[in-house]
Write a protein that holds these residues in place. Structure first.
Motif, PDB file in Angstrom:
ATOM      1  N   GLU A   1      26.839 100.701  76.121  1.00 48.28           N
ATOM      2  CA  GLU A   1      27.720 101.460  76.407  1.00 48.28           C
ATOM      3  C   GLU A   1      29.473 101.433  76.599  1.00 48.28           C
ATOM      4  O   GLU A   1      29.232 100.159  77.039  1.00 48.28           O
ATOM      5  CB  GLU A   1      27.488 102.994  77.521  1.00 48.28           C
TER       6      GLU A   1
ATOM      7  N   GLN B   1      31.667 103.090  77.561  1.00 48.36           N
ATOM      8  CA  GLN B   1      32.580 103.090  78.283  1.00 48.36           C
ATOM      9  C   GLN B   1      32.374 102.143  79.340  1.00 48.36           C
ATOM     10  O   GLN B   1      33.742 101.935  79.995  1.00 48.36           O
ATOM     11  CB  GLN B   1      32.038 104.288  78.922  1.00 48.36           C
TER      12      GLN B   1
ATOM     13  N   VAL C   1      35.936 108.900  71.440  1.00 46.87           N
ATOM     14  CA  VAL C   1      35.792 109.296  69.728  1.00 46.87           C
ATOM     15  C   VAL C   1      34.489 110.045  71.168  1.00 46.87           C
ATOM     16  O   VAL C   1      33.805 109.288  71.423  1.00 46.87           O
ATOM     17  CB  VAL C   1      36.023 109.189  69.165  1.00 46.87           C
ATOM     18  N   ASN C   2      34.357 111.832  70.476  1.00 51.29           N
ATOM     19  CA  ASN C   2      32.677 111.384  71.071  1.00 51.29           C
ATOM     20  C   ASN C   2      32.289 112.124  69.602  1.00 51.29           C
ATOM     21  O   ASN C   2      32.331 113.076  68.539  1.00 51.29           O
ATOM     22  CB  ASN C   2      33.483 113.518  71.446  1.00 51.29           C
TER      23      ASN C   2
ATOM     24  N   ALA D   1      28.879 113.585  68.879  1.00 52.40           N
ATOM     25  CA  ALA D   1      29.131 114.770  68.280  1.00 52.40           C
ATOM     26  C   ALA D   1      29.975 115.509  67.867  1.00 52.40           C
ATOM     27  O   ALA D   1      28.957 116.129  67.190  1.00 52.40           O
ATOM     28  CB  ALA D   1      28.313 115.630  69.880  1.00 52.40           C
ATOM     29  N   LYS D   2      30.923 114.965  67.226  1.00 54.33           N
ATOM     30  CA  LYS D   2      32.180 116.050  66.906  1.00 54.33           C
ATOM     31  C   LYS D   2      31.965 115.385  65.690  1.00 54.33           C
ATOM     32  O   LYS D   2      32.830 115.550  64.777  1.00 54.33           O
ATOM     33  CB  LYS D   2      33.203 116.117  67.095  1.00 54.33           C
TER      34      LYS D   2
ATOM     35  N   GLU E   1      24.430 106.736  65.675  1.00 59.78           N
ATOM     36  CA  GLU E   1      25.650 107.403  67.232  1.00 59.78           C
ATOM     37  C   GLU E   1      26.796 106.045  66.702  1.00 59.78           C
ATOM     38  O   GLU E   1      28.100 106.412  67.049  1.00 59.78           O
ATOM     39  CB  GLU E   1      25.217 106.865  68.383  1.00 59.78           C
TER      40      GLU E   1
ATOM     41  N   ARG F   1      30.167 107.127  65.817  1.00 62.50           N
ATOM     42  CA  ARG F   1      32.321 106.532  66.395  1.00 62.50           C
ATOM     43  C   ARG F   1      33.540 105.916  65.471  1.00 62.50           C
ATOM     44  O   ARG F   1      34.150 106.659  65.996  1.00 62.50           O
ATOM     45  CB  ARG F   1      31.412 105.268  67.625  1.00 62.50           C
TER      46      ARG F   1
END
Length: 521
Positions: free
Chosen positions: A58, A60, A111-112, A114-115, A324, A328
């Motif tokens: 991940e 983060q 960044v997300n 999902a957007k 995913e 990003r």
């Protein structure tokens, strides 16, 4: 970030790099130069494990580890310009690689996914691409209808506005294609072929006339836009993203492919930029070539979709994680200041104030004291650059500058324009254009425009400027007549009474060369 997908590591530690600051630090170089020196060294590392294991952690969590090991990375986002220059000038040194890796991790973690405006099913990417083509095409046709109906330009109000735009987007355009540099490390793997081909086409396949960075550099020089230096740090952020992806995309293949997917889709503003540059007498080729090579039928837009689907793993869980990461990378296209925002940021008064503030440093002791503006000498005004807005107001109040009229009616313009002007050479081509347009303001009359040093005046026919392409056609039609006139001039210089003069001797050489070249001797 973690070494992704079992790629081979470097065989040796990169060399320590010197500071990226110093003479020439602000001048980006071609992405060819960034890549060329390392390609041979890394060629033996291009072997790829075809049984990919998508083990990236991940982002983060990785960000926390990276910034703990390298605390400087936590604040690097405040120095986009320095990081940008470092990646251009010292791409393979350990410090550059460490800082850019941590900085890119920050951007990706922020960044997300999902957007991301992408279809949930990657198999729908071709349909998504086609829908974008249709939507952009409809908007462009509506724009053309507005213009044909008498509507004003919507991107650039004046020529100086367009030149400002070119200068402000330069930090991004001068590293065009750099995000795909890492794809070269996968030469021989067919899945990366669309990305490698796109990168090589950005480089012009070695043809200087088609190299995108060279095209834009030449455009800056030809128009005088290089006379305006982009100084806002935010203007270097998107270019830094692209450079960082270029350095680390060989590991972050999903993110690299995702960014490329978004960047190569044709945006609406590209059509408008090309159309209005041409209208203002500026060569639009750099932008029109992106309209053509990025086409969704067989160009870079389709290659971007091809690459994402080529790299998709078969396992459903791995496929979801990979997609995913693609999202990003896709969202990194939104980092920094967009082209539309740059165009909208133009304020002619602010630009002219900035020009005067820049010149104040060099003119504060160069003027005689006989002329006073609002009770102060010119040297006094220029000694305090922060007073330039007030200085310009007083120049208007005392009628040195008469705005919203032909600049030829302003005494100040007469001081700076023309070879015999008292201040000839003080302002460069961009600055003169900006001052001219600012003085002209909302003038109703159609003006011929300024005569700029070292540049031909724009061609006018029936009292109106020709577009860039129309001017080229006009020049081509008149080329034969010009050649005939030139031949007549040479013949006159070869007359018995003048052929022995320096001018006659030069004409003799030119005529002889032309004659023998024509005869095939």
């Amino acid at each position: 970030m973690a070494q992704a997908e079992h790629l081979p590591r470097r065989t040796a530690e990169p060399a320590h790099c010197a500071s990226a600051e110093g003479p020439g630090a602000g001048h980006p170089v071609s992405c060819c130069a960034v890549g060329g020196t390392l390609f041979a060294k890394w060629r033996h590392q291009l072997t790829w494990n075809r049984h990919m294991a998508y083990v990236i952690n991940e982002l983060q969590d990785e960000l926390q580890r990276t910034t703990s090991a390298n605390p400087a990375a936590a604040s690097i986002a405040d120095t986009h310009t320095q990081l940008y220059r470092r990646m251009v000038r010292k791409p393979d040194c350990a410090e550059t690689l460490g800082l850019s890796k941590a900085w890119l991790a920050q951007k990706l973690a922020a960044v997300n996914p999902a957007k991301a405006e992408l279809p949930e099913d990657p198999q729908q990417l071709y349909a998504w691409m086609d829908a974008n083509v249709d939507a952009v095409g409809e908007r462009y046709q509506a724009y053309l209808a507005r213009r044909k109906a008498g509507g004003k330009r919507e991107m650039f109000a004046t020529r100086s506005h367009a030149l400002y735009f070119l200068a402000e987007v330069a930090p991004t355009k001068l590293v065009d294609g750099s995000w795909l540099y890492g794809s070269l490390r996968h030469q021989g793997d067919a899945r990366f072929e669309p990305l490698i081909r796109t990168y090589l086409e950005e480089l012009g396949m070695g043809d200087e006339s088609q190299n995108h960075v060279t095209l834009f550099s030449n455009l800056l020089r030809a128009t005088g836009a290089e006379g305006w230096e982009p100084t806002a740090d935010a203007l270097y952020e998107q270019g830094a993203v692209q450079l960082a992806l270029g350095l680390h995309g060989h590991e972050l293949t999903a993110e690299m492919a995702g960014f490329n997917l978004g960047y190569e889709q044709l945006p609406y503003h590209l059509h408008i930029t090309a159309y209005e540059l041409d209208e203002l007498g500026i060569d639009p080729y750099y932008f029109t070539v992106h309209v053509t090579v990025d086409n969704a039928g067989s160009g870079h837009a389709r290659q971007g979709v091809d690459a994402v689907l080529n790299l998709m793993p078969e396992d459903p869980a791995e496929r979801a994680r990979f997609y995913e990461r693609v999202k990003r990378g896709f969202l990194l296209n939104d980092v920094g200041v967009s082209s539309t925002a740059i165009a909208n940021s133009f304020d002619p008064t602010e630009v002219v104030v900035g020009i005067f503030q820049k010149k104040a440093r060099y003119g504060r002791a160069a003027h005689a004291d006989y002329c006073r503006i609002a009770g102060r000498t010119v040297n006094s005004w220029l000694s305090t650059p922060e007073d330039m807005p007030e200085f310009l107001q007083h120049l208007q109040a005392q009628r040195w500058i008469v705005r919203h009229q032909d600049p030829a009616q302003s005494k100040f313009w007469g001081l700076v324009s023309g070879a015999q002007a008292c201040m000839f050479g003080v302002f460069n081509a961009f600055e003169l254009q900006a001052i001219y347009d600012w003085i002209a303001g909302d003038v109703a009359a159609y003006l011929p425009g300024p005569v700029l040093p070292g540049r031909e005046a724009r061609v006018m026919v029936n009292g109106r400027h020709l577009s860039f392409r129309a001017a080229q056609r006009h020049a081509s039609r008149h080329a034969g007549r010009k050649q005939a006139a030139a031949a007549s001039d040479l013949i006159a210089q070869l007359a018995p009474g003048s052929h022995y003069t320096p001018e006659g001797l030069a004409a003799t050489r030119a005529f002889a060369e032309s004659a023998y070249a024509t005869s095939g001797a």
